[in-house]
Write an enzyme that holds these catalytic residues in place. Structure first.
Site: not given
Ligand code: NAD
Ligand code: WQD
Length: 343
Positions: A126, A151, A155
């Protein structure tokens, strides 16, 4: 056909990646404990592909359960590891739950991969590892900083573990993809983001407000040093992001990768919160009810990616405009409403 294990494959990004893997001729196998997803995701995947995908309902922190899956599945060519918890706020309240799950699942997976001689891993990282970057856009050489949440630290720790293993004589090859802000949904509107409870993230909050589920979007601060005072992010279509995983696994299977490689996956464009809101309104024709509120603690004021490395080495390109991406998120929300109404 190369079999790819997709942990967290029923989740938001995982489900989209499973679809793109099949479209690219791979055979994905899902591992998920449904701690943050629903079985309906499997139905959505099947509806898109015209066939169901094998899913093992296990906890990835269990080497025992993982061993059983590796035994049953036999010839696994590589693994894409999505399984983790991702709610920043929750991680502050329950840090141990996040370290146990996010670091524990990677450790268990790497141990079993080694036992079965599976050496290709794509890891979900991330942009949060960059903290508050001193310069923009961020490249893969931008210093990784102390995470501002447990969190984010999970990562960072996972990247350090993978780097240390790569420096040993391990045969493991890893590509870590540092996602920026994934948004949107598959054009079929049969899979998408399924936030449980009140969404933390901007786009699901926008779509739920537009659908009348939430009263109003609060924009967290408009006094930042940006063109309109609201935070800047790099919003990337989840399907483009899913495709990046396919090219990453292809790179690993063709033995082109170094022992560990990092890639930013974003659009390379910074977008303010207000610009995102207006893009949604323009794309959907829906007027959004929003107000300006106070800043959210921990927010990074500005971050967006330099995607040169992913473009040059992975051939990664984003294909959707912000408006198209917002419309896909809205169509998914409408599909959810329809499914709930027909349930
Ligand atoms: P998500 O929560 O939709 O998907 C994660 C999946 O993993 C879920 O289906 C959950 O049930 C499963 N899971 C969690 N722990 C588990 C375990 N111990 N065993 C088996 N299954 C398990 O999240 P996402 O948005 O699809 O994110 C996927 C990956 O990408 C994560 O590692 C997250 O940290 C990373 N990521 C997400 C974002 C984002 O904004 N969505 C941004 C950067 C990184
Ligand atoms: C985006 C922008 C908020 C909600 C998060 C995690 C990051 C990654 C992605 C896992 C920001 C603004 C949001 C709202 C708002 N996840 N906002 N009103 O914070 O960039 O990233 O998700 O890896 O680790 O931190 O995403 O969608 O929460 O916010 O104004 O109701 O929208 O301030 O600027 P973020 P977000």
């Amino acid at each position: 056909m190369n079999k790819i294990l997709v942990t967290g494959g029923a989740g938001y990004i995982g489900s989209h990646t499973v679809v793109e893997l099949v479209e690219a001729g791979y055979e994905p196998v899902i591992v998920d404990n449904f701690s943050n997803s629903q079985e309906s995701a499997l139905e959505g995947i099947a509806a898109i592909l015209g066939r169901s995908i094998t899913c093992h309902r296990i906890d990835c922190t269990s080497t025992y359960a993982l061993r059983d899956v590796f035994k049953k599945e036999g010839d696994i060519a590589g693994v894409i590891h999505f399984a983790a918890y991702k709610a920043v706020g929750e991680s502050v309240e329950e840090p141990l739950k996040y370290y146990q799950n996010n670091v524990g699942s990677l450790m268990a997976l790497m141990q079993v991969m080694e036992e079965f001689g599976v050496n290709n891993l794509v890891f979900s990282s991330s942009c949060t590892v960059y903290g508050i970057p001193a310069e923009l856009p961020v490249t893969e050489l931008t210093p990784v900083q102390k995470a501002n949440s447990p969190y984010g630290n999970t990562k960072k720790m996972c990247e350090e573990i993978l780097t240390d293993v790569a420096a040993s004589d391990s045969s493991l090859k890893t590509i870590a993809l540092r996602y920026f802000n994934p948004i949107g949904a598959h054009p079929s509107a049969k899979i998408g983001e399924l936030p449980l409870g009140v969404p933390n993230n901007l786009v699901p909050f926008i779509t739920q407000t537009a659908a009348g589920i939430r009263e109003q979007v609060t924009i967290f601060g408009n006094d930042y040093d940006t063109p309109d005072g609201t935070c800047i992010r790099d919003y990337v279509h989840v399907v483009d992001l899913a495709k990046a995983h396919v090219v990453a696994i292809e790179r690993l299977l063709s033995n082109k990768a170094e022992s560990i490689e990092f890639f930013n996956v974003g659009t390379g464009r910074g977008t303010t919160v207000l610009e995102a809101v207006h893009a949604f309104e323009k794309a959907t024709g829906v007027k959004l009810n929003y107000k300006i509120g106070s800043r959210r603690a921990g927010d990074v004021p500005k971050i967006y990616a330099d995607v040169t490395k992913a473009t040059e080495i992975l051939g990664f390109r984003t294909t959707s405009t912000l408006e198209e991406t917002m419309l896909s998120a809205w169509n998914w929300q409408l599909h959810l409403q329809e499914s709930t109404a027909n349930a």
